[in-house]
Design a protein around this motif. Structure first.
Motif, PDB file in Angstrom:
ATOM      1  N   ALA A 329       0.832  -1.210   0.000  1.00  0.00           N
ATOM      2  CA  ALA A 329       0.000   0.000   0.000  1.00  0.00           C
ATOM      3  C   ALA A 329       0.866   1.259   0.000  1.00  0.00           C
ATOM      4  O   ALA A 329       0.570   2.239  -0.691  1.00  0.00           O
ATOM      5  CB  ALA A 329      -0.927  -0.005   1.206  1.00  0.00           C
ATOM      6  N   LEU A 333       0.322   3.650  -3.096  1.00  0.00           N
ATOM      7  CA  LEU A 333      -0.528   4.806  -2.790  1.00  0.00           C
ATOM      8  C   LEU A 333       0.143   5.843  -1.904  1.00  0.00           C
ATOM      9  O   LEU A 333      -0.438   6.892  -1.642  1.00  0.00           O
ATOM     10  CB  LEU A 333      -1.824   4.323  -2.126  1.00  0.00           C
ATOM     11  N   SER A 335       2.387   7.377   1.573  1.00  0.00           N
ATOM     12  CA  SER A 335       2.261   7.437   3.030  1.00  0.00           C
ATOM     13  C   SER A 335       1.633   8.766   3.413  1.00  0.00           C
ATOM     14  O   SER A 335       2.210   9.830   3.172  1.00  0.00           O
ATOM     15  CB  SER A 335       3.641   7.283   3.685  1.00  0.00           C
ATOM     16  N   THR A 336       0.452   8.702   3.991  1.00  0.00           N
ATOM     17  CA  THR A 336      -0.256   9.915   4.410  1.00  0.00           C
ATOM     18  C   THR A 336      -0.677   9.744   5.856  1.00  0.00           C
ATOM     19  O   THR A 336      -1.558   8.949   6.170  1.00  0.00           O
ATOM     20  CB  THR A 336      -1.500  10.161   3.540  1.00  0.00           C
ATOM     21  N   SER A 341       2.950  13.617   3.978  1.00  0.00           N
ATOM     22  CA  SER A 341       2.282  13.147   2.767  1.00  0.00           C
ATOM     23  C   SER A 341       3.346  12.889   1.707  1.00  0.00           C
ATOM     24  O   SER A 341       3.886  13.817   1.109  1.00  0.00           O
ATOM     25  CB  SER A 341       1.265  14.173   2.256  1.00  0.00           C
ATOM     26  N   ASN A 348      -0.537  11.462  -6.015  1.00  0.00           N
ATOM     27  CA  ASN A 348      -1.716  11.970  -5.312  1.00  0.00           C
ATOM     28  C   ASN A 348      -2.559  12.861  -6.203  1.00  0.00           C
ATOM     29  O   ASN A 348      -3.783  12.918  -6.064  1.00  0.00           O
ATOM     30  CB  ASN A 348      -1.289  12.746  -4.066  1.00  0.00           C
ATOM     31  N   THR A 369     -10.344   3.417  -4.458  1.00  0.00           N
ATOM     32  CA  THR A 369      -9.043   3.825  -3.923  1.00  0.00           C
ATOM     33  C   THR A 369      -9.022   3.700  -2.409  1.00  0.00           C
ATOM     34  O   THR A 369      -8.059   3.202  -1.829  1.00  0.00           O
ATOM     35  CB  THR A 369      -8.739   5.277  -4.325  1.00  0.00           C
ATOM     36  N   MET A 373      -6.406   1.767   0.289  1.00  0.00           N
ATOM     37  CA  MET A 373      -5.549   2.593   1.128  1.00  0.00           C
ATOM     38  C   MET A 373      -5.656   2.136   2.580  1.00  0.00           C
ATOM     39  O   MET A 373      -6.626   1.502   2.975  1.00  0.00           O
ATOM     40  CB  MET A 373      -5.938   4.071   1.025  1.00  0.00           C
ATOM     41  N   TYR A 374      -4.667   2.480   3.382  1.00  0.00           N
ATOM     42  CA  TYR A 374      -4.736   2.169   4.807  1.00  0.00           C
ATOM     43  C   TYR A 374      -5.004   3.446   5.590  1.00  0.00           C
ATOM     44  O   TYR A 374      -4.261   4.418   5.493  1.00  0.00           O
ATOM     45  CB  TYR A 374      -3.436   1.530   5.318  1.00  0.00           C
ATOM     46  N   GLU A 380      -8.620   9.288   8.846  1.00  0.00           N
ATOM     47  CA  GLU A 380      -9.302   9.492   7.577  1.00  0.00           C
ATOM     48  C   GLU A 380      -9.939  10.880   7.482  1.00  0.00           C
ATOM     49  O   GLU A 380     -10.074  11.436   6.392  1.00  0.00           O
ATOM     50  CB  GLU A 380     -10.378   8.406   7.367  1.00  0.00           C
ATOM     51  N   GLY A 404     -13.116   3.385   2.988  1.00  0.00           N
ATOM     52  CA  GLY A 404     -11.719   3.427   3.411  1.00  0.00           C
ATOM     53  C   GLY A 404     -11.411   2.843   4.779  1.00  0.00           C
ATOM     54  O   GLY A 404     -10.588   1.929   4.896  1.00  0.00           O
ATOM     55  N   SER A 408      -8.739  -2.226   3.614  1.00  0.00           N
ATOM     56  CA  SER A 408      -7.383  -1.818   3.223  1.00  0.00           C
ATOM     57  C   SER A 408      -6.746  -3.040   2.596  1.00  0.00           C
ATOM     58  O   SER A 408      -7.232  -4.169   2.763  1.00  0.00           O
ATOM     59  CB  SER A 408      -6.571  -1.340   4.429  1.00  0.00           C
TER      60      SER A 408
END
Length: 447
Positions: A329, A333, A335-336, A341, A348, A369, A373-374, A380, A404, A408
């Motif tokens: 992940a 996608l 790391s946020t 970010s 993104n 998406t 995502m995790y 979130e 979301g 994940s």
């Protein structure tokens, strides 16, 4: 010599060699994605393994060993009354403040104990989706309408998805019903209140140890609890010590020694660790380690050691799959988290562009998406707040909120190991389809 086996080995060697040979290490996007992967893995290890997963494994062990099969079958079994089983599943999710990964040991435990597919899946979805804390935070930051739509959607989703899964796999559920009709559970070893006390004490430790920070403007009860959450967690830890001695009949001297060592480790960590964020990890590790040693060498009651071994069994099954999922992940996608970010291979900007407006496609892309995502518990909301500021539509925002937190990539890998491919695909598809529909309807309503 098995030719097929040798060819398979050769194929894997060629694939690995080709991946290394053609690895685009000089490509900037690839290098940033690697940074994102390492950042997400480090953050997950620091923020979730110790305070979330370790207690969750022991809670799952409590369900597997101490909660009687009769209780599981009564509330979640294939022959349980639907209104009762689905209500309990939805309410159980409401009192938990867990992410899509922390719910997995609990889901795995009740499913293996005989829970029907529908109620088990309803519990699996509701755990991360209907967290009271996340609903309150959503309403405060993203608006009352979004918060109300999220709670209504999440409750309905948990029930509808559970009923749909039960219907899709009706044949297997009917077979389970017939099998469970002939089961005569053994008598309970201890009163229900004792098992419940032990279970909920551990559960409250998990909840308050992971109590999220309040909004900057919040000066109410949430802020008070956050400021004092470690004192509250400490009180429940003392209640757990009482439970270990009086209910599980562990030696009082050993439990007292473990409690003192844990307390001293907390003071030591506070004195010598500069980053206060890491201080609580030390007493949690020491406490879990001390409890594990006591259970491992306890000879008074075999169930106590079974509790430890069952928890270890869940850890062996789940942790490797979670690790693979988190790494994948992060690479795809990004790391946020917090104020960090870092984009993955998929920029993104592509995601922000895809989820603008309120078309069916934008809602589908948001839910799809979000499903991979995790999202850690409560993270979130600020993430979606940033996406809304970048042009995300209200409908896709709700779709992301509904899909979301409950799904994940790491979550899917573990579910696949528990339920198999067909059930996992059906569950993921139902979540994405329903989130897409709800987002589209909500977006048009708000417009």
């Amino acid at each position: 010599m098995d030719t097929r086996k040798e060819l398979k080995t050769l194929l894997w060697m060629v694939v690995v060699f080709a991946a290394v040979f053609f690895m685009p290490v000089s490509n900037e996007a690839f290098r940033v994605a690697v940074d994102a992967t390492l950042d997400l893995a480090r953050w997950y290890a620091r923020e979730h393994v110790v305070l979330c997963l370790l207690p969750a494994f022991f809670i799952a062990g409590i369900i597997a060993v101490f909660v009687s099969q009769a209780s599981v079958l009564k509330y979640f079994g294939a022959n349980a009354k639907k209104w009762l089983s689905y209500t309990v599943a939805a309410v159980s999710g409401g009192i938990l403040a867990v992410c899509s990964c922390t719910i997995l040991p609990l889901f795995t435990s009740i499913y293996k104990r005989g829970a029907g597919l529908g109620p088990a899946v309803a519990f699996l979805y509701s755990g991360p989706a209907i967290s009271i804390l996340s609903i309150i935070l959503t309403a405060r930051i993203l608006g009352f309408e979004m918060g109300l739509a999220r709670v209504i959607g999440a409750i309905l989703f948990s029930i509808i998805i559970g009923l749909a899964m039960s219907s899709i796999f009706r044949k297997e559920e009917n077979e389970k019903q017939e099998q469970q009709m002939n089961i005569v559970p053994p008598p309970e070893k201890r009163p229900v209140w004792q098992t419940s006390f032990h279970f909920f004490t551990f559960m409250l430790i998990l909840v308050f140890a992971n109590w999220g920070a309040p909004a900057a403007s919040d000066k109410g009860a949430w802020s008070f609890i956050f400021a004092n959450k470690w004192y509250i967690t400490g009180v429940f830890a003392l209640m757990l010590c009482w439970s270990l001695v009086r209910i599980l009949k562990l030696k009082a001297s050993l439990v007292l020694s473990a409690a003192l060592v844990t307390l001293l480790s907390a003071f030591g960590a506070d004195m010598f660790i500069e980053n206060q964020k890491f201080v609580p990890l030390v007493p949690m590790i020491v406490g879990i380690g001390a409890l594990s040693l006591i259970l491992a060498f306890d000879k008074r009651d075999e169930e106590n050691r079974d509790w430890l071994m069952s928890s270890w069994g869940f850890a062996k099954q789940i942790v490797p799959l979670l690790a693979i999922g988190v790494v994948t992940a992060g690479f795809l996608l990004g790391s946020t988290h917090d104020t960090t970010s870092i984009p993955g291979v998929i920029p993104n900007s592509w995601i922000e562009w895809a989820v603008g407006g309120n078309s069916l496609l934008s809602n589908f892309l948001a839910s799809f998406t979000g499903a991979f995502m995790y999202f850690a518990t409560l993270t979130e909301v600020p993430i979606i707040q940033g996406l809304l500021a970048s042009g995300m539509g209200n409908g896709p925002a709700l779709a992301l909120l509904l899909a979301g937190p409950s799904l994940s990539l790491p979550n899917m890998l573990v579910i696949h190991g528990v339920m198999g491919t067909k059930k996992t695909v059906a569950y993921v598809a139902l979540v994405i389809i329903m989130a897409t529909t709800a987002g589209y309807v909500f977006g048009n309503f708000i417009a």
